[in-house]
Write a protein that holds these residues in place. Structure first.
Motif, short mmCIF file in Angstrom:
data_model
loop_
_atom_site.label_atom_id
_atom_site.label_comp_id
_atom_site.label_asym_id
_atom_site.label_seq_id
_atom_site.Cartn_x
_atom_site.Cartn_y
_atom_site.Cartn_z
N GLY A 23 24.24 60.56 102.31
CA GLY A 23 25.24 59.84 103.05
C GLY A 23 25.96 58.83 102.15
O GLY A 23 26.35 57.92 102.74
N LEU A 42 23.38 65.50 103.84
CA LEU A 42 23.85 64.81 105.04
C LEU A 42 25.34 64.86 105.02
O LEU A 42 26.02 65.38 106.29
CB LEU A 42 23.45 63.11 105.08
N CYS A 98 23.89 62.04 112.99
CA CYS A 98 23.15 62.89 111.85
C CYS A 98 21.56 62.57 111.74
O CYS A 98 21.19 61.51 112.03
CB CYS A 98 23.77 62.35 110.67
N ILE A 111 20.13 53.28 105.44
CA ILE A 111 21.13 53.79 106.48
C ILE A 111 22.25 52.89 106.77
O ILE A 111 23.40 53.35 106.90
CB ILE A 111 20.19 54.01 107.88
N GLN A 115 26.00 54.29 106.88
CA GLN A 115 27.00 54.29 107.80
C GLN A 115 28.33 53.51 107.36
O GLN A 115 29.41 54.06 107.73
CB GLN A 115 26.33 53.35 108.95
N ILE A 131 22.60 57.48 112.22
CA ILE A 131 21.85 58.32 111.15
C ILE A 131 20.46 57.89 111.51
O ILE A 131 19.98 56.62 111.60
CB ILE A 131 22.14 57.75 109.88
#
Length: 158
Positions: A23, A42, A98, A111, A115, A131
């Motif tokens: 991410g 991701l 996701c 997370i 984001q 996520i």
């Protein structure tokens, strides 16, 4: 308004001592995803979801793993390039959702940073970037910590 939805999926092998990007964030881990770029599973799934929604095929068409331009590159750059392709077709992103599946390391603490990184590249609010993380309950190649998967859904519109 013209709305479209796309789905993306990616999988990468985990390798001892390799860096682990997820991410758009580097995670501390004993194993990391292996691939031609930074192997951010991701972001690769997300790129595929966005490209699919715009009928622009998939990440492998635009960022070939045989092209040295993409060797070791940050997948945040691939996401940025994906957004350029969508913008050229007149699309904007509404929201993305996701899911990443792996046994370790724990993803939840990272997370918010993911984001933030993704929202910045997509030009949307962090609240529009969902996520989630799950394990494979010790089953299969994910359970044996041999690999990681991610899936993503994206809503785009004109």
């Amino acid at each position: 308004m013209n709305f479209r939805v796309g789905f993306g999926f990616d999988v990468h092998q985990l390798v001892d001592g390799h860096p682990f990007f997820l991410g758009g964030v580097k995670l501390e881990a004993d194993k990391g995803a292996f691939g031609h770029s930074d192997a951010d599973v991701l972001l690769h799934a997300l790129c595929d979801a966005l490209l699919g929604a715009a009928n622009l095929r998939d990440i492998g068409v635009h960022f070939k793993n045989t092209d040295d331009r993409w060797k070791g590159i940050s997948s945040l750059i691939l996401l940025e390039e994906t957004m350029k392709l969508l913008t050229e077709k007149g699309y904007k992103v509404g929201n993305v959702d996701c899911t990443v599946c792996l046994e370790a390391p724990k993803v939840n603490p990272h997370i918010p940073a993911m984001q933030k990184a993704i929202a910045a590249k997509l030009g949307i609010d962090e609240d529009a970037v969902s996520i989630k993380a799950t394990t494979n309950e010790k089953l299969g190649f994910i359970g044996r910590e041999e690999g990681v998967t991610a899936s993503a859904v994206a809503l785009i519109y004109k």
